[in-house]
Write a protein that holds these residues in place. Sequence first.
Motif, short mmCIF file in Angstrom:
data_model
loop_
_atom_site.label_atom_id
_atom_site.label_comp_id
_atom_site.label_asym_id
_atom_site.label_seq_id
_atom_site.Cartn_x
_atom_site.Cartn_y
_atom_site.Cartn_z
N GLY A 166 25.52 6.62 -20.98
CA GLY A 166 26.45 7.74 -21.02
C GLY A 166 27.66 7.54 -21.90
N LEU A 167 28.35 6.39 -21.78
CA LEU A 167 29.57 6.18 -22.56
C LEU A 167 29.26 6.02 -24.04
CD1 LEU A 167 31.71 3.90 -20.23
CD2 LEU A 167 31.94 6.36 -20.62
N ASP A 168 28.13 5.39 -24.36
CA ASP A 168 27.74 5.28 -25.77
C ASP A 168 27.48 6.67 -26.35
OD1 ASP A 168 27.91 2.53 -25.75
OD2 ASP A 168 25.79 2.24 -25.29
N PHE A 169 26.78 7.50 -25.59
CA PHE A 169 26.50 8.86 -26.05
C PHE A 169 27.81 9.61 -26.29
CE2 PHE A 169 26.09 13.36 -25.60
CZ PHE A 169 24.86 13.68 -26.15
N VAL A 170 28.70 9.56 -25.31
CA VAL A 170 29.94 10.34 -25.38
C VAL A 170 30.81 9.87 -26.55
CG1 VAL A 170 32.13 10.72 -24.19
CG2 VAL A 170 29.97 11.06 -22.98
N SER A 171 30.95 8.55 -26.73
CA SER A 171 31.80 8.08 -27.82
C SER A 171 31.19 8.43 -29.18
CB SER A 171 32.05 6.57 -27.70
OG SER A 171 30.85 5.85 -27.70
N ASN A 172 29.87 8.28 -29.32
CA ASN A 172 29.23 8.63 -30.59
C ASN A 172 29.32 10.13 -30.87
OD1 ASN A 172 28.47 6.01 -31.19
ND2 ASN A 172 26.48 6.18 -30.20
N ARG A 173 29.10 10.92 -29.83
CA ARG A 173 29.18 12.37 -30.01
C ARG A 173 30.59 12.80 -30.39
NH1 ARG A 173 25.67 16.26 -31.35
NH2 ARG A 173 26.37 18.30 -30.65
N SER A 174 31.58 12.19 -29.75
CA SER A 174 32.97 12.52 -30.04
C SER A 174 33.33 12.13 -31.47
CB SER A 174 33.90 11.81 -29.05
OG SER A 174 33.65 12.24 -27.72
#
Length: 400
Positions: free
Chosen positions: A379-387
């Motif tokens: 989740g955090l990898d997804f969110v940081s990359n998406r951001s």
Amino acid sequence: MGQTAGRQSPRVLFYSHDTFGLGHLRRSRALASAITGADSRISAIILTGSPVAGRFTFPDRVDHIRLPGVTKNPDGSYASETLGLDIDETTELRAGLIKSAAVHFNPDILIVDKEPTGFRGELIPALDWLKNKRKAHIVLGLRDVLDEPEVLRAEWDRKGAVEAAERYYDEAWVYGLQSIYDPTAGLDFSSAFRSRIKYTGYLRREGLEEGEIPDEPYILITPGGGGDGAGMVNLVLSAYETDPSLKPNAKLVYGPFLSGEQRAEFEARVAALEGRVQTTGFDSRIENLIAGAQGIVSMGGYNTFCEMLSFNKPAVIVPRTKPRLEQYIRAHRAEEMGLVRVLDEYRDGLTVASMIAAIRALPDQPAPSAAFVPGLLDGLDFVSNRSMRMLQLEGAQGAA
């Protein structure tokens, strides 16, 4: 160019839907830490009504604004926590502060936790301003389970939440896996909006650099914020009182919202156990206690669930069933996946004998990693990359 809208300092604003408890603030803090950690140019502010926000430390370039608090009355209505205002006045004050923060902080991304319109619609003025400005990416963040589909549908219909999600939000992030649960299954979203829902995986938690990890054998007992955890704590203490040979010993974190009267009663019982159960009221660095534990007994709120997965700890979940079935649904889906064991009041009975058996078995219970679930903690990898992609910053990775 590594800039956002020609500006050197990309900004992310979080709205954390907190009227009681810790869950929303802790989730927003983890997300803010991951996003600002992805690039040193990013800063973030968390808007929160949590009464314990000041007891947490925040990462570099992450700050918070404490909104006037509200409390929920026994009849389900809300009132101002301390200001002596009626709830309409309090909501109007909060809405003004939220809009002012949006105007002056002028974020590039707004991430809203759980409630598309905010508490009693308080987010709408800020959403209108940001939408009309046409600059900020507006994201709705949803935990893996919200409530029973029928109950959630009625609640969102009453609040106009589906319409608000469709109108204001560019996309939605579900902090879980669709293969485990779809929290939006009962909601009447358009196919266009559903195409903008992205499942991130659960939010991995890291160990802390500061502080010490206890080295003696113990299990951790945590009812989360503690406001509704007295029943679980009572059952655990009864287990240790009933069976003098029960091992491992326990470390119990009451949570900041357990009433003082109830805690005093528990402390008298703990004293008689002569060190077999050690207690603390609140620990903002609970990660250290989780890291050292042989297993966890909890109510199964979202954050504790993520921590149990992240630190790969065997867990027994004793889910609440009121006012929502969120914990109950999450616990049973996790049990079906082989991730946890559930102590179910309807199936197992919340008896002292069942708790004794669960505690005894906990150190030898398979860890969550024994049930291989792809993408479980991404989740955090997804969110940081998406951001990073939204902010058009260099170094965005993958196709989040």
